[in-house]
Design a protein around this motif. Structure first.
Motif, mmCIF file in Angstrom:
data_model
loop_
_atom_site.group_PDB
_atom_site.id
_atom_site.type_symbol
_atom_site.label_atom_id
_atom_site.label_comp_id
_atom_site.label_asym_id
_atom_site.label_seq_id
_atom_site.Cartn_x
_atom_site.Cartn_y
_atom_site.Cartn_z
ATOM 1 N N THR A 117 0.467 -1.638 -0.479
ATOM 2 C CA THR A 117 -0.367 -1.530 -1.785
ATOM 3 C C THR A 117 -1.313 -0.254 -1.787
ATOM 4 O OG1 THR A 117 -0.357 -3.817 -1.660
ATOM 5 C CG2 THR A 117 -2.216 -2.674 -2.881
ATOM 6 N N ALA A 118 -1.921 0.230 -0.841
ATOM 7 C CA ALA A 118 -2.930 1.257 -0.997
ATOM 8 C C ALA A 118 -2.178 2.551 -1.181
ATOM 9 C CB ALA A 118 -3.921 1.157 0.247
ATOM 10 N N PRO A 119 -1.356 2.957 -0.220
ATOM 11 C CA PRO A 119 -0.563 4.131 -0.618
ATOM 12 C C PRO A 119 0.267 4.110 -1.841
ATOM 13 C CG PRO A 119 0.471 3.010 1.388
ATOM 14 C CD PRO A 119 -0.686 2.248 1.146
ATOM 15 N N MET A 120 0.928 3.282 -2.358
ATOM 16 C CA MET A 120 1.722 3.055 -3.581
ATOM 17 C C MET A 120 0.828 3.543 -4.621
ATOM 18 S SD MET A 120 4.700 3.446 -4.685
ATOM 19 C CE MET A 120 4.973 4.142 -5.919
ATOM 20 N N ARG A 121 -0.431 3.215 -4.771
ATOM 21 C CA ARG A 121 -1.221 3.291 -5.749
ATOM 22 C C ARG A 121 -1.789 4.633 -5.963
ATOM 23 N NH1 ARG A 121 -4.985 -2.085 -5.040
ATOM 24 N NH2 ARG A 121 -3.730 -3.547 -6.608
ATOM 25 N N LYS A 122 -1.801 5.346 -4.909
ATOM 26 C CA LYS A 122 -2.027 6.529 -4.773
ATOM 27 C C LYS A 122 -0.702 7.514 -5.100
ATOM 28 C CE LYS A 122 -4.833 8.897 -1.887
ATOM 29 N NZ LYS A 122 -5.495 9.541 -0.757
ATOM 30 N N ILE A 123 0.301 7.078 -4.730
ATOM 31 C CA ILE A 123 1.633 7.932 -4.853
ATOM 32 C C ILE A 123 1.712 7.784 -6.488
ATOM 33 C CG2 ILE A 123 4.166 8.101 -4.775
ATOM 34 C CD1 ILE A 123 3.640 7.096 -1.740
ATOM 35 N N ALA A 124 1.616 6.459 -6.970
ATOM 36 C CA ALA A 124 2.005 5.964 -8.454
ATOM 37 C C ALA A 124 1.084 7.032 -9.269
ATOM 38 C CB ALA A 124 1.780 4.751 -8.924
ATOM 39 N N ALA A 125 -0.205 7.370 -8.933
ATOM 40 C CA ALA A 125 -1.100 8.018 -9.737
ATOM 41 C C ALA A 125 -0.629 9.458 -9.737
ATOM 42 C CB ALA A 125 -2.342 8.058 -9.181
ATOM 43 N N GLU A 126 -0.181 9.972 -8.579
ATOM 44 C CA GLU A 126 0.494 11.588 -8.428
ATOM 45 C C GLU A 126 1.635 11.638 -9.341
ATOM 46 O OE1 GLU A 126 -1.484 14.130 -7.254
ATOM 47 O OE2 GLU A 126 -3.083 12.817 -6.865
ATOM 48 N N PHE A 127 2.322 10.730 -9.129
ATOM 49 C CA PHE A 127 3.617 10.646 -9.770
ATOM 50 C C PHE A 127 3.549 10.558 -11.263
ATOM 51 C CE2 PHE A 127 7.191 7.923 -11.906
ATOM 52 C CZ PHE A 127 8.339 8.679 -11.663
ATOM 53 N N GLU A 128 2.709 9.771 -11.838
ATOM 54 C CA GLU A 128 2.450 9.868 -13.413
ATOM 55 C C GLU A 128 1.819 11.281 -13.670
ATOM 56 O OE1 GLU A 128 0.209 6.560 -14.141
ATOM 57 O OE2 GLU A 128 1.328 4.950 -13.292
ATOM 58 N N LYS A 129 1.053 11.876 -12.864
ATOM 59 C CA LYS A 129 0.291 13.239 -13.402
ATOM 60 C C LYS A 129 1.411 14.332 -13.219
ATOM 61 C CE LYS A 129 -2.579 14.711 -10.144
ATOM 62 N NZ LYS A 129 -3.767 14.921 -9.139
ATOM 63 N N ASP A 130 2.187 14.302 -12.235
ATOM 64 C CA ASP A 130 3.140 15.273 -12.081
ATOM 65 C C ASP A 130 4.506 15.151 -12.916
ATOM 66 O OD1 ASP A 130 1.527 16.154 -10.069
ATOM 67 O OD2 ASP A 130 2.818 15.590 -8.481
ATOM 68 N N SER A 131 4.926 13.912 -13.366
ATOM 69 C CA SER A 131 6.181 13.701 -14.078
ATOM 70 C C SER A 131 5.952 13.284 -15.399
ATOM 71 C CB SER A 131 6.974 12.535 -13.317
ATOM 72 O OG SER A 131 6.414 11.469 -13.696
ATOM 73 N N GLY A 132 4.647 12.456 -15.808
ATOM 74 C CA GLY A 132 4.449 12.214 -17.264
ATOM 75 C C GLY A 132 4.921 10.586 -17.166
ATOM 76 N N HIS A 133 5.817 10.294 -16.230
ATOM 77 C CA HIS A 133 6.349 8.908 -16.359
ATOM 78 C C HIS A 133 5.400 7.875 -15.782
ATOM 79 C CE1 HIS A 133 10.474 10.340 -17.033
ATOM 80 N NE2 HIS A 133 10.466 11.009 -15.785
ATOM 81 N N LYS A 134 5.319 6.564 -16.269
ATOM 82 C CA LYS A 134 4.530 5.577 -15.938
ATOM 83 C C LYS A 134 4.952 4.699 -15.023
ATOM 84 C CE LYS A 134 0.767 2.756 -16.588
ATOM 85 N NZ LYS A 134 -0.528 3.375 -16.391
ATOM 86 N N ALA A 135 4.502 4.204 -13.793
ATOM 87 C CA ALA A 135 4.794 3.336 -12.734
ATOM 88 C C ALA A 135 3.947 2.052 -13.131
ATOM 89 C CB ALA A 135 4.688 3.971 -11.379
ATOM 90 N N ARG A 136 4.695 0.763 -13.225
ATOM 91 C CA ARG A 136 4.070 -0.274 -13.180
ATOM 92 C C ARG A 136 4.254 -1.048 -12.119
ATOM 93 N NH1 ARG A 136 1.257 -1.454 -17.633
ATOM 94 N NH2 ARG A 136 1.799 -0.652 -19.521
ATOM 95 N N LEU A 137 3.426 -1.439 -11.357
ATOM 96 C CA LEU A 137 3.439 -1.764 -9.831
ATOM 97 C C LEU A 137 3.156 -3.544 -9.772
ATOM 98 C CD1 LEU A 137 1.264 0.947 -8.137
ATOM 99 C CD2 LEU A 137 3.897 0.955 -8.639
ATOM 100 N N MET A 138 4.013 -4.002 -8.994
ATOM 101 C CA MET A 138 3.627 -5.349 -8.623
ATOM 102 C C MET A 138 3.820 -5.723 -7.111
ATOM 103 S SD MET A 138 3.145 -8.521 -9.908
ATOM 104 C CE MET A 138 3.623 -8.883 -11.468
ATOM 105 N N PHE A 139 2.630 -6.070 -6.694
ATOM 106 C CA PHE A 139 2.712 -6.413 -5.016
ATOM 107 C C PHE A 139 3.037 -7.630 -4.686
ATOM 108 C CE2 PHE A 139 0.173 -2.619 -6.553
ATOM 109 C CZ PHE A 139 0.443 -1.763 -5.849
ATOM 110 N N GLY A 140 3.604 -7.915 -3.621
ATOM 111 C CA GLY A 140 3.982 -8.997 -2.863
ATOM 112 C C GLY A 140 4.671 -9.159 -1.725
ATOM 113 N N ALA A 141 5.120 -10.325 -1.285
ATOM 114 C CA ALA A 141 6.285 -10.591 -0.241
ATOM 115 C C ALA A 141 7.532 -10.007 -0.534
ATOM 116 C CB ALA A 141 5.866 -12.048 0.327
ATOM 117 N N THR A 142 7.913 -9.492 0.336
ATOM 118 C CA THR A 142 9.416 -9.149 0.036
ATOM 119 C C THR A 142 10.408 -10.087 0.027
ATOM 120 O OG1 THR A 142 9.072 -6.931 1.442
ATOM 121 C CG2 THR A 142 11.373 -8.007 1.515
ATOM 122 N N GLY A 143 10.339 -11.232 0.690
ATOM 123 C CA GLY A 143 11.255 -12.437 0.396
ATOM 124 C C GLY A 143 11.095 -13.085 -0.873
#
Length: 247
Positions: free
Chosen positions: A31-57
């Motif tokens: 959760t924590a690293p992906m929120r940071k990565i998504a913010a950088e990704f959106e800033k660098d690419s212009g694309h929007k990342a919508r995140l849902m967090f949960g159990a893999t199973g």
């Protein structure tokens, strides 16, 4: 001659027109690293990342039932492989984006020793773990206790979280004095943020290889491909490492 302000507006409109949105299912431990990565990704690419967090199973079950996710960042390597076999993920797209570390953690300072002997002393009422059937970190916790020969004695004290985020919250709230969580939940920039911890030796459980995969619903979305490429880049890898993951 095009005026500078018109040129800037033109570039912004061009980027906006080509920007896409990608729907991600992300393992709770990330959760924590992906929120940071998504913010950088959106800033660098212009694309929007919508995140849902949960159990893999649980994500596997949802994807199998038609959930609109386009990328999965799993807490294991088996689930993405299984989705490939099921025809629900793009063959050849999966890769390991991080290797997780399991930690025995308490919100109390000095409560957990650096060898994990607190487990043998048993001076606690509740031990929090994630559901081992749906959360790979929960499965790693069971493997660890089995190898230590402590599972039969400690199993009656389990407080089971639906995922690793809920497991962490049980410890923070005091519903369990200690528990097994992902190191990334309490590790920042090379150090433990708070509480006390024992980083579980890697030989006490199977490697927690966390794979990413492009899902079938995202194979025509350029933002999905861009996000997966971004995860392999230096900026994302630096963020991942800062949360205690191995690369």
């Amino acid at each position: 001659m095009i005026r500078p302000t018109l040129l800037i507006c033109s570039l912004l409109l061009s980027q906006s027109a080509s920007a896409e949105e990608v729907q991600l299912a992300v393992a709770a431990n990330f959760t924590a690293p992906m929120r940071k990565i998504a913010a950088e990704f959106e800033k660098d690419s212009g694309h929007k990342a919508r995140l849902m967090f949960g159990a893999t199973g649980k994500f596997y079950a949802q994807i199998s039932n038609g959930a609109p996710f386009e990328v999965l960042l799993s807490a294991d390597d088996e689930t993405p492989a299984r989705l490939e076999r099921d025809g629900l993920a793009v063959a050849g797209s999966r890769f390991t984006y991080a290797t997780g570390r399991l930690v025995l953690w308490s919100a109390r300072e000095g409560y957990v020793d650096d060898k994990g002997d607190v487990l043998k002393k048993g001076d606690f009422r509740h031990l929090s773990i994630a559901n081992p059937k749906t959360a790979p970190y929960g499965a790693a916790a069971i493997q660890t206790l089995s190898k230590l020969g402590l599972l039969p004695a400690l199993e009656p004290r389990f407080v089971q979280g639906e995922n690793i985020a809920q497991t962490h919250s049980f410890i923070v709230s005091g519903n369990a004095e200690l528990g097994f969580i992902a190191l990334s939940q309490v590790f920042r920039d090379g150090r433990l943020g708070s509480g006390s911890a024992w980083i579980v030796p890697a030989n006490l459980h199977e490697p927690i290889r966390q794979d990413a995969v492009l899902l079938a619903k995202g194979q025509s979305n350029p933002a999905a491909a861009a996000l997966l490429k971004y995860l392999k880049g230096d900026k994302a890898r630096s963020i991942i490492k800062s949360f205690g993951y191995e690369l």
